[in-house]
Enzyme design. Structure first.
Site, PDB file in Angstrom:
ATOM      1  N   ASP A  51      11.959 -13.548  21.013  1.00 28.37           N
ATOM      2  CA  ASP A  51      12.027 -14.145  22.343  1.00 28.37           C
ATOM      3  C   ASP A  51      13.169 -15.147  22.330  1.00 28.37           C
ATOM      4  O   ASP A  51      13.044 -16.266  21.817  1.00 28.37           O
ATOM      5  CB  ASP A  51      10.709 -14.829  22.702  1.00 28.37           C
ATOM      6  CG  ASP A  51      10.723 -15.443  24.105  1.00 28.37           C
ATOM      7  OD1 ASP A  51      11.790 -15.409  24.754  1.00 28.37           O
ATOM      8  OD2 ASP A  51       9.684 -15.969  24.546  1.00 28.37           O
ATOM      9  N   SER A 108       8.218 -16.767  34.605  1.00 26.71           N
ATOM     10  CA  SER A 108       7.713 -17.379  33.375  1.00 26.71           C
ATOM     11  C   SER A 108       8.494 -18.623  32.973  1.00 26.71           C
ATOM     12  O   SER A 108       7.999 -19.447  32.202  1.00 26.71           O
ATOM     13  CB  SER A 108       7.733 -16.368  32.227  1.00 26.71           C
ATOM     14  OG  SER A 108       9.032 -15.821  32.064  1.00 26.71           O
ATOM     15  N   HIS A 167      12.678 -17.613  26.557  1.00 23.23           N
ATOM     16  CA  HIS A 167      11.846 -18.796  26.777  1.00 23.23           C
ATOM     17  C   HIS A 167      12.160 -19.854  25.725  1.00 23.23           C
ATOM     18  O   HIS A 167      12.946 -19.620  24.806  1.00 23.23           O
ATOM     19  CB  HIS A 167      10.363 -18.403  26.731  1.00 23.23           C
ATOM     20  CG  HIS A 167      10.003 -17.384  27.758  1.00 23.23           C
ATOM     21  ND1 HIS A 167       9.917 -16.025  27.472  1.00 23.23           N
ATOM     22  CD2 HIS A 167       9.727 -17.507  29.071  1.00 23.23           C
ATOM     23  CE1 HIS A 167       9.603 -15.363  28.577  1.00 23.23           C
ATOM     24  NE2 HIS A 167       9.488 -16.243  29.567  1.00 23.23           N
TER      25      HIS A 167
END
Length: 444
Positions: free
Chosen positions: A415, A165, A418
């Site tokens: 998160d 990702s 990311h």
């Protein structure tokens, strides 16, 4: 002896110019320096009509700017000094984050390719200070990203991002910046969560793809219906991307975080060992050596399949990107900082340093193996340290829309892995562009 005007056909006396010449030069020099300081000469821009030369190198020419183009990069150096400096390798690793009032090239509320979880602005993140920083290497200048330059350097080429990702995060950052100059068309999509996608920039015949391959090598991901661990076969690449190498001109590899999950590893048809495989009768071997084998297998396969081809390939490996969890992942302040770390405030150590070291060593080995092929170029996008210094750039609770609309919740998922778009990850592509731009200058 007087001096008459040359407009009347008369000549100057020879003695007076020699006498006053030094004074004239002393007067002109400060004026010239003043002019260059406040109005430096722009660097050459790349023409949208440039064509590939017979040896498949990009030829740069001067062109007028597009209405979509970003502000031109300027310099007080002479053209010769500038070219000489750009032929010298730049160490992007060491530097500092400095405040930048210009901000990002694109707006997160209008860029249509951002994954929902990284669209921090539209999800209501209230602070915007994280958008106004730029990375300044200690030993060189890192120009602002110019989408037209990038597209011209990748004219008639296929660029592929391959990995987990983080590869997708970097890809979407690049697409958003390029879209400020030329709109891409989505021409292919497949897989859950659009894990395989392809865009085409008709203006430059440039194709950009993303391949989901969290280990680079062949793997079976854990699922609700199968075993509760991943299975990796470290001596074979994932053919979902490996099978397309004939059609790829530039490839960016990116892995790391998925190696932390429970997994069983295979090599040569037998079990090599495992990581965090409670209840299984396998030897615990951790994941550093396995990740090394995965990178080695990927680079070796690319070299064997593309090294002898007519068009070759440019290979990049984006180094490990650290996370910034503070405490529990489901607490409101899991990554609460709103400013970058200062130089020396945060050390690169532990797992972050180990993961990066594996990638640095394997890329150097890959470069040595590829020396026999003249049309292969390999480079590490070493972003680990500069990313470590940006704890403010993650979505945090804003991976979901308006997480505190009904007040601060006791538990909220964060998160801290990311990166927000726009955000610090845009710098990765800024470095990416500067590397290929320097390659192009050096090849001339």
């Amino acid at each position: 002896m007087g001096v008459t005007s040359p407009l009347k056909g008369q000549s100057y006396s020879h003695s007076l110019p020699r006498k006053f010449l030094p004074y004239v030069l002393y007067a002109i020099l400060p004026i010239a320096l003043f002019r260059l300081y406040f109005h430096p000469l722009p660097l050459p821009q790349i023409s949208t009509t440039d064509q590939l030369s017979p040896n498949n190198r990009i030829v740069l020419t001067v062109s007028s700017s597009s209405s979509f183009s970003s502000p031109p990069v300027t310099s007080s150096l002479s053209k010769e000094e500038e070219i000489a400096g750009e032929k010298t390798p730049c160490d992007y690793t060491n530097g500092s984050w400095v405040h930048d009032k210009m901000g990002p090239l694109y707006n997160g509320t209008t860029c249509g390719t951002i994954k929902d979880g990284q669209n921090c602005i539209s999800h209501g993140r209230p602070d915007f200070g994280y958008l106004y920083w730029r990375w300044q290497p200690s030993q060189c200048k890192l120009p602002r990203f110019d989408p037209n330059t990038f597209l011209n350097l990748l004219r008639n080429k296929h660029l592929a991002f391959v990995g987990d990702s983080m590869a997708r995060n970097q890809l979407e950052s690049l697409l958003c910046m390029l879209a400020t100059a030329s709109l891409p068309k989505l021409v292919y999509t497949n897989g859950e969560d659009n894990k395989f996608r392809r865009w085409h920039f008709a203006s430059h015949n440039t194709t950009i793809s993303v391949y989901w391959s969290p280990f680079l090598v062949r793997g079976v991901e854990k699922s609700n219906t199968g075993p509760d661990h991943n299975e990796l076969f470290v001596d074979n690449v994932d053919e979902r991307w490996g099978g397309d190498l004939d059609h790829i001109d530039t490839i960016v590899l990116s892995i790391g975080h998925w190696f932390l999950h429970p997994a069983v590893f295979y090599e040569g048809g037998s079990v090599l060992g495992c990581h965090y495989c409670v209840g299984l009768n396998h030897t615990e071997i951790g994941f550093y050596d396995v990740m090394r084998k995965a990178v080695k297998t990927a680079l070796k396969t690319i070299t064997e399949r593309k090294g002898g081809s007519d068009n070759g390939i440019d290979v990049f490996l984006t180094s490990f990107s650290p996370s910034h969890f503070e405490g529990e992942w489901d607490k409101a302040g899991a990554c609460p900082k709103t400013k970058p770390y200062k130089e020396g405030e945060k050390k690169l150590e532990g797992m972050d340093a180990e993961m990066r070291a594996v990638e640095v060593e394997e890329m150097e080995a890959g470069k040595m193996n590829a020396k026999q092929f003249g049309k292969m170029r390999l480079e590490l996008l070493d972003v680990t340290k500069l990313s470590l210094m940006r704890p403010d750039g993650h979505p945090g609770p804003y991976m979901y829309p308006n997480p505190f609309a009904n007040g601060v919740q006791e538990r909220v998922q964060n998160d801290c892995v990311h990166w927000c778009l726009p955000g610090p990850i845009d710098t990765w592509n800024q470095i990416f562009l500067d590397v290929i731009r320097r390659w192009s200058i050096k090849s001339r």
